[in-house]
Design an enzyme around this catalytic site. Sequence first.
Site, PDB file in Angstrom:
ATOM      1  N   ARG A  53       9.987  -6.863   2.758  1.00 19.00           N
ATOM      2  CA  ARG A  53       9.416  -6.642   1.329  1.00 19.00           C
ATOM      3  C   ARG A  53       8.619  -5.528   1.613  1.00 19.00           C
ATOM      4  O   ARG A  53       8.526  -4.911   2.576  1.00 19.00           O
ATOM      5  CB  ARG A  53       8.883  -7.879   0.963  1.00 19.00           C
ATOM      6  N   ASP A 244       4.214  -0.348  -6.117  1.00 25.55           N
ATOM      7  CA  ASP A 244       5.717  -0.631  -6.290  1.00 25.55           C
ATOM      8  C   ASP A 244       6.437   0.353  -7.297  1.00 25.55           C
ATOM      9  O   ASP A 244       7.533   0.633  -7.117  1.00 25.55           O
ATOM     10  CB  ASP A 244       5.948  -1.928  -6.498  1.00 25.55           C
ATOM     11  N   ASN A 254       1.211  -2.591  -8.924  1.00 30.98           N
ATOM     12  CA  ASN A 254       1.258  -3.157  -7.469  1.00 30.98           C
ATOM     13  C   ASN A 254       0.976  -4.597  -7.528  1.00 30.98           C
ATOM     14  O   ASN A 254       0.967  -5.240  -8.518  1.00 30.98           O
ATOM     15  CB  ASN A 254      -0.018  -2.472  -6.792  1.00 30.98           C
TER      16      ASN A 254
HETATM   17  O1  MRU Z   1       6.094  -8.497  -3.111  1.00 34.57           O
HETATM   18  P1  MRU Z   1       5.815  -7.443  -1.929  1.00 34.57           P
HETATM   19  O2  MRU Z   1       5.298  -8.011  -0.817  1.00 34.57           O
HETATM   20  O3  MRU Z   1       7.133  -6.815  -1.782  1.00 34.57           O
HETATM   21  O4  MRU Z   1       4.859  -6.584  -2.416  1.00 34.57           O
HETATM   22  C1  MRU Z   1       4.384  -5.467  -1.788  1.00 34.57           C
HETATM   23  C2  MRU Z   1       3.294  -4.580  -2.306  1.00 34.57           C
HETATM   24  O5  MRU Z   1       2.763  -4.890  -3.602  1.00 34.57           O
HETATM   25  C3  MRU Z   1       2.857  -3.477  -1.860  1.00 34.57           C
HETATM   26  O6  MRU Z   1       1.494  -3.114  -2.160  1.00 34.57           O
HETATM   27  C4  MRU Z   1       3.762  -2.361  -2.405  1.00 34.57           C
HETATM   28  O7  MRU Z   1       5.148  -2.516  -2.342  1.00 34.57           O
HETATM   29  C5  MRU Z   1       3.250  -1.034  -1.756  1.00 34.57           C
HETATM   30  S1  MRU Z   1       3.827  -0.911  -0.095  1.00 34.57           S
HETATM   31  C6  MRU Z   1       4.004   0.208   0.945  1.00 34.57           C
END
Ligand code: MRU
Length: 364
Positions: A53, A244, A254
Amino acid sequence: MKVGERHTRTIWQGADQHSVEIIDQRWLPHEFRIASLTSVDNVAVAIKDMWVRGAPLIGVTAAYGVAMAMSVDASDVNLDSTWHKLHETRPTAINLKWALDEMRRTLLPVPHAQRQSAAYARAAELADEDVELNRSMGRHGLALIREIAAGKKPGEVVNILTHCNAGWLATVDYGTATAPIYSAYEAGIPIHVYVDETRPRNQGAQLTAWEMVNHGVPHTLIVDNAGGHLMQHGQVDMVIVGTDRTTANGDVCNKIGTYLKALAAHDNGVPFYVALPSPTIDWTVRDGIREIPIEERSAEEVTYVQGRSIDGGITKVRISPEGTLAANPAFDVTPARLITGLITERGVAIASPEGLLGLFPERK
Ligand code: MRU
């Protein structure tokens, strides 16, 4: 990044030159397990069910998924259906679409017989490029931390709050929000990190805290609702989070809860920075709140928590009554006006169209 004393990436090609090995993040911090992904279907499940993830890592994993698909059938039809199969796994992180587009753009002009090797080569390049982007963000973010440290009395600690896991586990290495943190730590600046636990999946408690332990960075885990209180009492010098998807206007999508931290930071005059590599910018979107698709995940992530039980096994326990409905929007959007700066591989930009275009003039 360090696991014990070993430097490890989150993804690497298997010895058979076909599969990829990943750190299976579902079991951290309790167990360090490596999983082998051997087909595009495996890759789709690993992304959807969050074995991997974090926006940049999702993109690189998908790129290897395309390579695996090409080793079975290198036709245009299969390239197209693979793009769709992987694209629908997680809707919010734009790095996924960016990586899939990049693979398609690279492979379409290549004769079918050479597509498999071209695909693995490009996926490996995307992995290496991610590491370099993060290193650069680390350098630019370090300058910001230095500036804050310079405004303090000698020996005083710079307190940084972060949300979710935008660390090396969310990327191939170094992380986005954590790259400046690790750089500051290595430069000998006294830092301390407040780690938001990040309900419902607890990426902060389970992943960021684990990274900090492995790296030796002083840190304190806090519940998601504690940040505002700490800011009111002068205990946070800056916030650094990842993203994201960031719009051409500088709105930042995010992990759910980021927006509330930005509001609290704004109210308390605490600088709020977002670290992002350029593949996370969606130049086609202007209004983050209305245009970014927000992933709605399973209610079970809210009604159950996973952890290590007292007898040593990893287990899930229900924390709400049977019959209670739960909603689980996984991301939120922080408007550009609440953001102090965007830390990119090319430098720090004001969160605005002009700020971003100043660093990426080729996008004008
Ligand atoms: O749902 P996830 O764990 O994939 O979410 C990750 C995040 O929200 C991070 O902050 C984002 O991907 C930035 S990572 C470098």
